[in-house]
Design an enzyme around this catalytic site. Sequence first.
Site, PDB file in Angstrom:
ATOM      1  CG  LEU A 177      -1.941  -1.163   1.238  1.00  0.00           C
ATOM      2  CD1 LEU A 177      -2.746  -1.156   2.529  1.00  0.00           C
ATOM      3  CD2 LEU A 177      -2.861  -1.127   0.036  1.00  0.00           C
ATOM      4  N   UNK A 178       2.058   1.189  -0.493  1.00  0.00           N
ATOM      5  CA  UNK A 178       2.968   2.338  -0.552  1.00  0.00           C
ATOM      6  C   UNK A 178       2.741   3.096  -1.866  1.00  0.00           C
ATOM      7  N   GLY A 179       3.135   4.340  -1.897  1.00  0.00           N
ATOM      8  CA  GLY A 179       2.996   5.137  -3.109  1.00  0.00           C
ATOM      9  C   GLY A 179       3.796   4.621  -4.286  1.00  0.00           C
ATOM     10  CB  THR A 222       2.909  -0.572  -4.101  1.00  0.00           C
ATOM     11  OG1 THR A 222       3.085  -0.345  -2.704  1.00  0.00           O
ATOM     12  CG2 THR A 222       2.538  -2.022  -4.349  1.00  0.00           C
TER      13      THR A 222
END
Length: 190
Positions: free
Chosen positions: A39-41, A43
């Site tokens: 869920l990282u920017g 990803t």
Amino acid sequence: MAFIAKSFYDLSAISLDGEKVDFNTFRGRAVLIENVASLUGTTTRDFTQLNELQCRFPRRLVVLGFPCNQFGHQENCQNEEILNSLKYVRPGGGYQPTFTLVQKCEVNGQNEHPVFAYLKDKLPYPHDDPFSLMTDPKLIIWSPVRRSDVAWNFEKFLIGPEVEPFRRYSRTFPTINIEPDIKRLLKVAI
């Protein structure tokens, strides 16, 4: 502090499907280890580029993703949910990793995975950003805090086929840009 292995080949991890991943089986191959989060920017960029690298060097490179929830709680899935999150949410579109994902772990602090204790001991900071630190102290959820700690999701560690940890890359270094170093280690013409 976690026990620090004497050799990279003494290490292991458990894959998402519960199988032991014995690093001794990686002899003669380069290994790319990256702490990941679904869920990282970045990803989509990083997971896609990890697949690309694994496909470009299918027999001579091992890519291992270590899901971690220590940075902004961006891997809050349970182990059994991670693959579905990647397939349907981010990157989505039916994405499936072509590399091995291991079970969620901690990469910093008292409960850090032995793989990261070893790698941070050998490569204490990213070569492309030696001053990289966690930028917001309120987000630090582990103890003790060390200068060599991984600063955020998607830090990368490249280990050569002769078992030497070669280089550490910051979260801002695009995963695909590691390819020249992989070729150098594998002595493949650039």
